[in-house]
Write a protein that holds these residues in place. Sequence first.
Motif, PDB file in Angstrom:
ATOM      1  N   VAL A   1      74.352  29.901  77.423  1.00 59.69           N
ATOM      2  CA  VAL A   1      72.945  29.950  77.773  1.00 59.69           C
ATOM      3  C   VAL A   1      72.357  31.304  77.414  1.00 59.69           C
ATOM      4  O   VAL A   1      71.228  31.403  76.955  1.00 59.69           O
ATOM      5  CB  VAL A   1      72.747  29.659  79.272  1.00 59.69           C
TER       6      VAL A   1
ATOM      7  N   ARG B   1      56.031  22.871  69.869  1.00 60.76           N
ATOM      8  CA  ARG B   1      57.037  23.235  70.874  1.00 60.76           C
ATOM      9  C   ARG B   1      56.644  24.504  71.609  1.00 60.76           C
ATOM     10  O   ARG B   1      56.764  24.618  72.825  1.00 60.76           O
ATOM     11  CB  ARG B   1      58.395  23.461  70.188  1.00 60.76           C
TER      12      ARG B   1
ATOM     13  N   LEU C   1      55.841  25.034  75.547  1.00 58.08           N
ATOM     14  CA  LEU C   1      56.611  25.991  76.343  1.00 58.08           C
ATOM     15  C   LEU C   1      55.684  26.944  77.086  1.00 58.08           C
ATOM     16  O   LEU C   1      55.906  27.257  78.259  1.00 58.08           O
ATOM     17  CB  LEU C   1      57.564  26.782  75.447  1.00 58.08           C
TER      18      LEU C   1
ATOM     19  N   PHE D   1      54.218  25.204  80.087  1.00 57.04           N
ATOM     20  CA  PHE D   1      55.185  25.122  81.184  1.00 57.04           C
ATOM     21  C   PHE D   1      55.391  26.484  81.840  1.00 57.04           C
ATOM     22  O   PHE D   1      55.587  26.592  83.047  1.00 57.04           O
ATOM     23  CB  PHE D   1      56.523  24.568  80.689  1.00 57.04           C
ATOM     24  N   LEU D   2      55.316  27.521  81.023  1.00 54.53           N
ATOM     25  CA  LEU D   2      55.437  28.871  81.562  1.00 54.53           C
ATOM     26  C   LEU D   2      54.312  29.113  82.574  1.00 54.53           C
ATOM     27  O   LEU D   2      54.539  29.651  83.661  1.00 54.53           O
ATOM     28  CB  LEU D   2      55.342  29.874  80.411  1.00 54.53           C
TER      29      LEU D   2
ATOM     30  N   VAL E   1      54.988  27.305  85.849  1.00 51.69           N
ATOM     31  CA  VAL E   1      55.975  27.951  86.715  1.00 51.69           C
ATOM     32  C   VAL E   1      55.408  29.234  87.324  1.00 51.69           C
ATOM     33  O   VAL E   1      55.694  29.564  88.470  1.00 51.69           O
ATOM     34  CB  VAL E   1      57.280  28.242  85.934  1.00 51.69           C
TER      35      VAL E   1
ATOM     36  N   MET F   1      75.993  27.994  87.636  1.00 57.89           N
ATOM     37  CA  MET F   1      76.819  26.970  87.007  1.00 57.89           C
ATOM     38  C   MET F   1      77.966  26.606  87.939  1.00 57.89           C
ATOM     39  O   MET F   1      78.320  25.446  88.077  1.00 57.89           O
ATOM     40  CB  MET F   1      77.395  27.482  85.688  1.00 57.89           C
TER      41      MET F   1
ATOM     42  N   PHE G   1      61.713  17.420  83.694  1.00 61.17           N
ATOM     43  CA  PHE G   1      61.362  18.793  83.340  1.00 61.17           C
ATOM     44  C   PHE G   1      62.558  19.544  82.759  1.00 61.17           C
ATOM     45  O   PHE G   1      62.460  20.212  81.746  1.00 61.17           O
ATOM     46  CB  PHE G   1      60.822  19.546  84.558  1.00 61.17           C
TER      47      PHE G   1
ATOM     48  N   LEU H   1      63.442  18.286  79.319  1.00 64.08           N
ATOM     49  CA  LEU H   1      62.376  18.617  78.383  1.00 64.08           C
ATOM     50  C   LEU H   1      62.433  20.100  78.000  1.00 64.08           C
ATOM     51  O   LEU H   1      62.362  20.455  76.819  1.00 64.08           O
ATOM     52  CB  LEU H   1      61.027  18.286  79.028  1.00 64.08           C
ATOM     53  N   TRP H   2      62.593  20.954  78.979  1.00 62.66           N
ATOM     54  CA  TRP H   2      62.661  22.394  78.698  1.00 62.66           C
ATOM     55  C   TRP H   2      63.863  22.720  77.824  1.00 62.66           C
ATOM     56  O   TRP H   2      63.783  23.523  76.903  1.00 62.66           O
ATOM     57  CB  TRP H   2      62.719  23.207  80.000  1.00 62.66           C
TER      58      TRP H   2
ATOM     59  N   LEU I   1      63.134  21.693  74.318  1.00 56.73           N
ATOM     60  CA  LEU I   1      62.194  22.586  73.645  1.00 56.73           C
ATOM     61  C   LEU I   1      62.866  23.897  73.249  1.00 56.73           C
ATOM     62  O   LEU I   1      62.512  24.512  72.245  1.00 56.73           O
ATOM     63  CB  LEU I   1      60.995  22.872  74.558  1.00 56.73           C
ATOM     64  N   LEU I   2      63.827  24.334  74.056  1.00 55.67           N
ATOM     65  CA  LEU I   2      64.456  25.633  73.807  1.00 55.67           C
ATOM     66  C   LEU I   2      65.689  25.533  72.926  1.00 55.67           C
ATOM     67  O   LEU I   2      66.123  26.499  72.312  1.00 55.67           O
ATOM     68  CB  LEU I   2      64.867  26.278  75.132  1.00 55.67           C
TER      69      LEU I   2
ATOM     70  N   PHE J   1      61.418  32.721  78.312  1.00 55.07           N
ATOM     71  CA  PHE J   1      61.206  31.375  78.846  1.00 55.07           C
ATOM     72  C   PHE J   1      62.329  30.985  79.795  1.00 55.07           C
ATOM     73  O   PHE J   1      62.096  30.496  80.894  1.00 55.07           O
ATOM     74  CB  PHE J   1      61.124  30.345  77.704  1.00 55.07           C
ATOM     75  N   ARG J   2      63.552  31.213  79.337  1.00 56.60           N
ATOM     76  CA  ARG J   2      64.703  30.847  80.155  1.00 56.60           C
ATOM     77  C   ARG J   2      64.652  31.541  81.510  1.00 56.60           C
ATOM     78  O   ARG J   2      64.834  30.912  82.549  1.00 56.60           O
ATOM     79  CB  ARG J   2      65.982  31.240  79.424  1.00 56.60           C
TER      80      ARG J   2
ATOM     81  N   PHE K   1      61.764  30.164  83.726  1.00 57.01           N
ATOM     82  CA  PHE K   1      62.050  28.814  84.225  1.00 57.01           C
ATOM     83  C   PHE K   1      63.119  28.827  85.315  1.00 57.01           C
ATOM     84  O   PHE K   1      63.115  28.006  86.207  1.00 57.01           O
ATOM     85  CB  PHE K   1      62.508  27.896  83.077  1.00 57.01           C
TER      86      PHE K   1
ATOM     87  N   ALA L   1      69.159  24.863  82.516  1.00 57.72           N
ATOM     88  CA  ALA L   1      70.316  25.697  82.153  1.00 57.72           C
ATOM     89  C   ALA L   1      71.551  24.834  81.913  1.00 57.72           C
ATOM     90  O   ALA L   1      72.310  25.070  80.965  1.00 57.72           O
ATOM     91  CB  ALA L   1      70.580  26.732  83.241  1.00 57.72           C
TER      92      ALA L   1
ATOM     93  N   LEU M   1      70.987  23.026  78.617  1.00 56.36           N
ATOM     94  CA  LEU M   1      71.002  23.972  77.503  1.00 56.36           C
ATOM     95  C   LEU M   1      72.440  24.362  77.171  1.00 56.36           C
ATOM     96  O   LEU M   1      72.848  24.396  76.003  1.00 56.36           O
ATOM     97  CB  LEU M   1      70.177  25.201  77.889  1.00 56.36           C
TER      98      LEU M   1
END
Lengths: 301, 299
Positions: free
Chosen positions: A17, A38, A42, A45-46, A49, A295, B87, B90-91, B94-95, B105-106, B109, B182, B185
């Motif tokens: 990631v 895209r 993005l 969406f930013l 958030v 994770m 969401f 989708l994110w 896009l990434l 962005f990561r 989000f 995450a 991704l």
Amino acid sequence: MSVVEASQATGKAAAAVSNKPRRNAVSDGSTRTSRTVRYILLLLFLLFVLTPVYVVLITSFKTSQDTTAAAQWSLPETWTLEPWRKAWDVLQPYMVRSLTLAVPAAIIASLIGSANGFVLARWRFPGANLVFAFILFGMFIPYQAVMLPLRQTYQELDVTRGIPTLLITHVIYGIPICTLIFRNYYATVVPMEIIESARVDGAGLIQTYARIILPISISGFVVTLIWQFTSVWNDFLFALFLTQQNNGPVTLGLAALSGGQKVDYAASMAGALITSFPTLLVYIVLGRWFIGGLMAGALKG
Amino acid sequence: MHGRIRTWGPGALVLLPTVLLLGYFVYGLIAWTFNTSLTDKHNARPVPTNHVGFENYVNLFGEERFLNSLKNLGVLTVAFIVGTLIFGLLWALLLEKGVPGEGIFRSVFLFPMAVSMIASGVVWGWLLNPSQGDDARGLNRLFSILHLNFLENPWWTAGSRWTTMASIALPAVWQLSGYIMALFLAGFRGIPPELREAARVDGASEFKLYRYVLFPQLSPIALSALIILGHMSLKLFDLIYAITGPNQFRTEVPSVYMWNTLLRSDMAKAAAIAIVLLAVVAVLVIPYVAYTVRQESEE
């Protein structure tokens, strides 16, 4: 992906990631238009958030006359630190209590988890799988199912409910996830041959653990410490059941500041920011490890 | 045999305290809760209690309020899981191929995940203010500023179960979509590039590449995500407590109902609600744990 695979992938996934994507994937297959689309998506969406962040921030600097409905989304007429001062006055003792709670709770659970994880991964005994299942299930139980008798147990032991009982509680219920994270960490980073040759050389469990395992455990510890710190800091349910308003952690403080009949919105927004500051700091400073923790926490939720 | 005990013994000894602690604090206390749920301990008085069998459960499932809380939970779970998966996926899509500023962005989000549900609930409770028109506050005010007045709505305070619980799910979606992003991704990045190359050489379109090559690779992650989200949603408490306050029939779910029952010192009933909640979680989680451990034993 099973629980175990998921957390074995923890390190790799966190790295994936945080790594740049493979270059060949960028160059082909996508036209410039699709890339622009895209990007615009993005950015939208930013905004989605960040919108709550904007309004929380500006509100926290407003005077009470300024928080009218009409002015809600505009910048403060006059900037003031008063809400922050007010919130801090209320929250300061809660912040101290949460720190004295979350730091030791994270450290102790991580240490126990590390020792457990080592045994389960590299010093196995007959029936270790059963023990593993036994521990694993503990990770998923809804705390509501243990809360009532837990409170009674503390009552019967005649201990005052407060930060110490909350600390013990968080350590106990944090052990399963820490054990799992370390078990999978050791299973992937420690080659069995090293353990076997140490055994041949006559090293016992404690020697092997102290000389070979602990020194290579740092990244495992960073992950469990972050995970535990964040979940203890953010916990509300145990706090509500096991402490009182006047000796509780910061989530109770914020709930008190923001509840009741007449709510000072500016102060409660400042309070939300103040109480989030430590975990946000962890997120910003240790971002990459934070993802690793998430994770691993994929397993607990 | 003696030698074996010498090699295994220390390991088992290290795990012993954990086994004892969890034996008591997880399994023992669950048994205790279950036992309480079979009694008639309905108030705080320290009178002796009797076992009444499954009476509390029978009563619960015949009670409108409890059934309402279960229905609320069902709707909340669907709204939360569907929203977050959409969401998050989708994110990630896009990434996935990389864009300039990907790291930003990561990070943005993901950040809501670091915030406590109480803090997020305090903020969202304020954003979901039901007033409309000139009085509009929160998101409704933002909609009116943007001339999107048709979006103004009373959020969780009026309307159907779906609008109510979807309003509660919205902040949860805001908090957890980044997490699911995450996961996905990482999944995309873990797919060997040769797979894509091979598909492209074979002349697969972008759509077919995703549909037949990439998505199947992600199905284990999707399953994990489903379990994680489902299991979080079943226990959701803080967010509802902070947004609507704990005592709202409209938004009550079993975990909140249990708290309200406890406030009235009805221990037996609270315990029964807790056990129902545990059962629902167990149905979801036990196959998952069993599968995991079996896989381990096969290794």
